[in-house]
Design an enzyme around this catalytic site. Structure first.
Site, PDB file in Angstrom:
ATOM      1  N   GLY A  84       0.816  -1.199   0.000  1.00 47.86           N
ATOM      2  CA  GLY A  84       0.000   0.000   0.000  1.00 47.86           C
ATOM      3  C   GLY A  84       0.855   1.256   0.000  1.00 47.86           C
ATOM      4  O   GLY A  84       1.974   1.265   0.510  1.00 47.86           O
ATOM      5  N   SER A  85       0.340   2.330  -0.580  1.00 49.88           N
ATOM      6  CA  SER A  85       1.028   3.619  -0.526  1.00 49.88           C
ATOM      7  C   SER A  85       0.767   4.280   0.833  1.00 49.88           C
ATOM      8  O   SER A  85      -0.026   3.796   1.626  1.00 49.88           O
ATOM      9  CB  SER A  85       0.553   4.504  -1.671  1.00 49.88           C
ATOM     10  OG  SER A  85       0.946   3.956  -2.915  1.00 49.88           O
TER      11      SER A  85
ATOM     12  N   HIS B 127       3.347   4.907   2.890  1.00 51.74           N
ATOM     13  CA  HIS B 127       4.493   4.568   3.736  1.00 51.74           C
ATOM     14  C   HIS B 127       5.791   5.158   3.188  1.00 51.74           C
ATOM     15  O   HIS B 127       6.872   4.783   3.624  1.00 51.74           O
ATOM     16  CB  HIS B 127       4.648   3.048   3.824  1.00 51.74           C
ATOM     17  CG  HIS B 127       3.437   2.328   4.300  1.00 51.74           C
ATOM     18  ND1 HIS B 127       2.856   2.613   5.506  1.00 51.74           N
ATOM     19  CD2 HIS B 127       2.680   1.346   3.735  1.00 51.74           C
ATOM     20  CE1 HIS B 127       1.797   1.824   5.668  1.00 51.74           C
ATOM     21  NE2 HIS B 127       1.659   1.059   4.602  1.00 51.74           N
TER      22      HIS B 127
ATOM     23  N   LYS C 278       5.592  -7.601   2.802  1.00 45.24           N
ATOM     24  CA  LYS C 278       5.253  -7.339   4.200  1.00 45.24           C
ATOM     25  C   LYS C 278       4.038  -8.200   4.577  1.00 45.24           C
ATOM     26  O   LYS C 278       3.114  -8.381   3.781  1.00 45.24           O
ATOM     27  CB  LYS C 278       4.926  -5.854   4.413  1.00 45.24           C
ATOM     28  CG  LYS C 278       6.074  -4.926   4.017  1.00 45.24           C
ATOM     29  CD  LYS C 278       5.940  -3.507   4.545  1.00 45.24           C
ATOM     30  CE  LYS C 278       4.719  -2.760   4.078  1.00 45.24           C
ATOM     31  NZ  LYS C 278       4.590  -2.649   2.596  1.00 45.24           N
TER      32      LYS C 278
ATOM     33  N   HIS D 277      -0.487   1.161   9.774  1.00 45.43           N
ATOM     34  CA  HIS D 277      -1.742   1.647   9.212  1.00 45.43           C
ATOM     35  C   HIS D 277      -2.656   2.137  10.327  1.00 45.43           C
ATOM     36  O   HIS D 277      -3.852   2.312  10.133  1.00 45.43           O
ATOM     37  CB  HIS D 277      -2.460   0.549   8.444  1.00 45.43           C
ATOM     38  CG  HIS D 277      -1.581  -0.160   7.475  1.00 45.43           C
ATOM     39  ND1 HIS D 277      -0.893  -1.295   7.794  1.00 45.43           N
ATOM     40  CD2 HIS D 277      -1.259   0.140   6.190  1.00 45.43           C
ATOM     41  CE1 HIS D 277      -0.184  -1.685   6.739  1.00 45.43           C
ATOM     42  NE2 HIS D 277      -0.380  -0.835   5.766  1.00 45.43           N
TER      43      HIS D 277
END
Lengths: 335, 335
Positions: free
Chosen positions: A56-57, A59, A107, A220
C-alpha cells in the site's frame, strides 16, 4: 471539509506523486501504467537476480524510494494503505526478470501476501523462477493464532541486504535465504503519539487523549498492545526497545543494526533523541551498535510517532549492508 | 499538558539530539561543548577553505545534517529558533580554519547576522581570514525597508555549491563570490497549512481555520503575505512558484535548480505532488529543470506546509552541484 493536504483529486494522489518522483529522478526511474509499477532505469544489465517489493502507498519512502542500483529493481504501489493487485506484481516480475529469477519481498498483511502469492504462481507458470521473503518484524502483533506479526520497518533492511546480494550476483536461493535470515533476526515496535489523517478525510484514523499514547501501533494505525500514559523519551523508548532485545535474545557481545523510524510527522530532532535512548540502552547491555538509520523510512501517512527496529547482525549481513546503494531515500558509496 | 513529543527535558532537546546524531554518525561527526558546535571528523586535511554555518535549531536536517565532505565543515546550533552565540561561532571558526580562510553562511535574521558578524570580527582580529555569504531568498519578506528577505531553503543550495568549491581548492574570495551569486539567483516561497508546536508547549505557534492557509509563511512561523482559502495543490503551488519565476526573471531557455521542501509534517507523497506541479509550470514556460531536491530539508519544527525554491542555474553552478557530497542528509557520488 477535509483536513488540509497538498492534493488535487485524492484519487490521483498516488499516481501524481509517482509522476513527481519520476520527474525528479531525472531518468533514473521509469513509471509503467496499466498496470502501475515503478522500475529502476539504471543501465546495469547483468544477468542477476532482480528484486520486486511493494504494498500500500502512504508509507513513503517505502518502497518507491528504495528503487535503484543496490536495492529494488521495481516497486509496486497500491492505493493508500491497500495492497497492489496481483496483475501489477506480475507485470513488474515480467519486466525485471533477467533469467536469473525474481525475489519478492512482501510485508506480512493478508492482502499483500495473497496478491504476491498469486503473482508468484502466474510468473512460475510462465517459467520465471520466483522466491518470496516475508517480512514480519512487528513484535506488537505477535500471537499464537491469526495472521502473525505485521511487516514494518525491517523491510528496509531486508531490501538493502538482498539488493546487495543480488548485485553481487548470488543465486536466487541464496538471496532469498539471506532475506529470510535478516527477517527472522529482526523485530520492531512502534508507538503513536497521534493518529494519521487519510488524504481527503477530515478526522484522524484514531484519537488519543492529550496524555496517552498507542503502544505497539501498526503502520496503518492498527491497534497495538495498549494505551499508556504519555511519558518522557527515556521511558517511551525503553518500553519499545527492551521487548525487542528480549524477543531476539540479544546478549552482551551480540551486535545489532538499529533503525529509528519516524512514522510521519515526528521531527528529526525527536528521532535523534529516540536514537540516543536506544543506543544508550544497547550500550548498557553490552550489545554492539553495528549500523544505524535514523529518519522517516516507513511512514504511516502523517502519524506522529516512531518505531524502533533491531536486527541481529553478523559480518555477512554487515558486509552486504555496507555495499554501495543509489536510491532516492538511501544512498552511499561502499563503506 | 504540553503537546506530545519525544522529549526528556525540553531544555536538553538540542544537545540530546546532537548526541544522537553524533552516535549515529559512527565517527563521522564530532560534538564540541562549552561552547556547542558540530564538526566533520572526515580525515581530509587539505589546506583549503572551510565552511561554517548555523542558526536556530528546529530546522533539521539544516544545518547539522549537511556537515561532511563536500559541504559544511561545522554547524553551530542555537536553541530552538534562536541564534547561536558569537562565541559558539568563533569556536567553530577557530576549530576548522586550515590557514586558507573560513566562509560563514548566514541566513538573514537579525540575531544570526549580528552574532556571525561579531564572530567574524573576533576571528579577523586573531588573523583568520573570514568571508560571509548572506542568504536572503524568501520572497514573501521582500520590502523596501526593514531587515530584508529572510533566509530559508536556498541555504541548502548555497552550502552545497560553496562546499564543492572549497573541496576543489578555490580561494576564499571565489568561494564567497560563488555563494553570493547563488544566493542572488535564488528565491523561495512557503505556504503553511498548519502551524508548528514548540517542544514543551501546548499550542500551535499560530492557528489557521480549517479552510485557510498562510501564504508566504516564514520558517519560524512568521506571518506571510496573507491568509488565503485552502485550495488544490495545482493552485497552491502555482501561487508559490509564479512569483519566483517573475522575481528571478526566468524566461524560456533559462534553467533552474528546484527545491521542494517539506516544512515538517507534510508527507513525501504530498511533496512529490507539489514537485510535479512545479515541474509542469516550468515546462509550460520553457524553463529547464536542471536539478532538484524533494524532501524535508529546512523544516519549521512540525509545521504542515511546503516551500518552493528556484535557483537560476548555469554550467558552473551545476558542475559544483554535481560534485560528490557525503553528509547525513545529502549524499551522492560525482554525478
Amino acid at each position: 471539509m477535509s483536513v488540509k493536504k497538498f492534493l488535487n483529486d485524492p484519487d490521483d494522489l498516488v499516481v501524481e506523486a509517482l509522476e513527481g518522483l519520476v520527474t525528479a529522478s531525472a531518468g533514473r526511474l521509469r513509471l509503467h501504467r496499466d498496470p502501475l509499477w515503478l522500475e529502476s532505469a539504471a543501465a546495469d544489465a547483468d544477468r542477476r537476480v532482480t528484486l520486486v517489493s511493494g504494498g500500500g502507498s502512504g508509507h513513503e519512502p517505502l518502497h518507491s524510494g528504495f528503487v535503484g542500483p543496490g536495492m529494488l529493481d521495481a516497486a509496486v504501489p497500491g492505493a493508500v494503505f491497500a495492497s497492489p493487485t496481483a496483475l501489477q506484481v506480475v507485470a513488474a516480475v515480467r519486466g525485471v526478470d533477467r533469467g536469473a529469477g525474481v525475489l519478492l519481498i512482501v510485508k506480512n498483511y493478508t492482502g499483500d501476501v495473497l496478491n504476491f502469492q498469486i503473482a508468484a504462481e502466474i510468473a512460475a507458470e510462465e517459467g520465471i523462477e520466483v522466491e518470496t521473503v516475508l517480512v514480519d518484524d512487528d513484535l506488537a502483533s505477535e500471537s499464537d493464532d491469526g495472521p502473525g506479526r505485521r511487516g514494518t520497518a525491517a523491510t528496509v533492511v531486508v531490501e538493502k541486504v538482498c539488493g546487495a546480494a543480488a548485485a553481487r550476483g548470488l543465486p536466487l536461493a541464496e538471496v532469498a535465504e539471506l532475506g529470510r535470515r535478516v527477517a527472522a533476526g529482526a523485530r520492531s515496535m512502534a508507538v503513536a503519539l497521534e493518529g494519521a489523517v487519510h488524504p481527503g478525510e477530515d478526522v484522524r484514523s484514531f484519537d488519543l487523549a492529550a496524555d496517552e499514547v498507542e503502544h505497539g501501533v501498526g503502520i496503518h494505525g492498527e491497534r497495538g498492545i495498549d494505551r499508556r500514559p504519555m511519558a518522557g523519551a527515556h521511558e517511551l523508548v525503553g518500553a519499545l526497545t527492551e521487548p525487542l532485545v528480549a524477543a531476539l535474545g540479544l546478549a552482551e557481545g551480540d551486535r545489532a543494526v538499529v533503525v529509528v523510524n519516524g512514522l510521519g510527522s515526528t521531527h528529526l530532532l525527536e528521532l535523534y533523541v529516540v536514537f540516543r535512548e536506544v543506543a544508550a540502552l544497547l550500550e548498557a547491555r553490552g550489545i554492539g551498535l553495528a549500523r544505524s538509520l535514523v529518519g522517516p523510512y516507513v511512514t504511516a501517512l502523517d502519524m506522529a510517532g516512531a518505531s524502533v527496529t533491531l536486527v541481529r547482525a553478523d559480518d555477512e549481513l554487515l558486509g552486504l549492508w555496507d555495499d554501495a546503494v543509489t536510491t532516492t531515500a538511501l544512498t552511499w558509496e561502499t563503506r
